[in-house]
Design a protein around this motif. Sequence first.
Motif, PDB file in Angstrom:
ATOM      1  N   THR A  31     100.350   9.377  33.811  1.00  0.00           N
ATOM      2  CA  THR A  31     100.372   9.010  35.233  1.00  0.00           C
ATOM      3  C   THR A  31     100.846   7.569  35.408  1.00  0.00           C
ATOM      4  O   THR A  31     101.659   7.278  36.287  1.00  0.00           O
ATOM      5  CB  THR A  31      98.964   9.175  35.845  1.00  0.00           C
ATOM      6  OG1 THR A  31      98.536  10.525  35.665  1.00  0.00           O
ATOM      7  CG2 THR A  31      98.965   8.841  37.317  1.00  0.00           C
ATOM      8  N   GLN A  32     100.353   6.681  34.558  1.00  0.00           N
ATOM      9  CA  GLN A  32     100.774   5.279  34.625  1.00  0.00           C
ATOM     10  C   GLN A  32     102.263   5.136  34.346  1.00  0.00           C
ATOM     11  O   GLN A  32     102.958   4.355  35.001  1.00  0.00           O
ATOM     12  CB  GLN A  32      99.975   4.432  33.630  1.00  0.00           C
ATOM     13  CG  GLN A  32      98.529   4.250  34.001  1.00  0.00           C
ATOM     14  CD  GLN A  32      97.724   3.561  32.910  1.00  0.00           C
ATOM     15  OE1 GLN A  32      98.117   3.530  31.742  1.00  0.00           O
ATOM     16  NE2 GLN A  32      96.574   3.016  33.287  1.00  0.00           N
ATOM     17  N   THR A  35     104.230   6.189  37.373  1.00  0.00           N
ATOM     18  CA  THR A  35     104.164   5.144  38.394  1.00  0.00           C
ATOM     19  C   THR A  35     105.132   4.008  38.069  1.00  0.00           C
ATOM     20  O   THR A  35     105.858   3.532  38.947  1.00  0.00           O
ATOM     21  CB  THR A  35     102.728   4.591  38.514  1.00  0.00           C
ATOM     22  OG1 THR A  35     101.850   5.668  38.854  1.00  0.00           O
ATOM     23  CG2 THR A  35     102.634   3.518  39.566  1.00  0.00           C
TER      24      THR A  35
END
Length: 119
Positions: A31-32, A35
């Motif tokens: 997820t990071q 992003t």
Amino acid sequence: MAIPNEKLQQLLQEISAKAQFAEQQLGIVRTQMATKNRESRMLQLSTTEMNALPKDTPVYDGVGKMFVMTSIDDVKTRQAKEGEDIKKELSNLEKKLHYLDTTYKNSQEHMEQILKRGG
């Protein structure tokens, strides 16, 4: 020599906990990374748009809740620095992803080996 059932269960629980933790962390890291990739893409798009502007165009940069007029060169410099920071962070996240993925796979293999030997 066989491992006692209590020790075997304890070992399996420890390895299982490690695998679950690695799996959770893998999701977080992915997820990071997504992003950071989005942020990088937005920087690229805004840089492309600013390159199309005439040199004397007024540009405003966000500072807290207000906007301050700055030069295009200052904004490009800030964005270039942000782009480098994002690349470094992505590199670190890729290393972490590789480590967690290896940890998860090793945990799975160890659990399978223990179950084959114990079963």
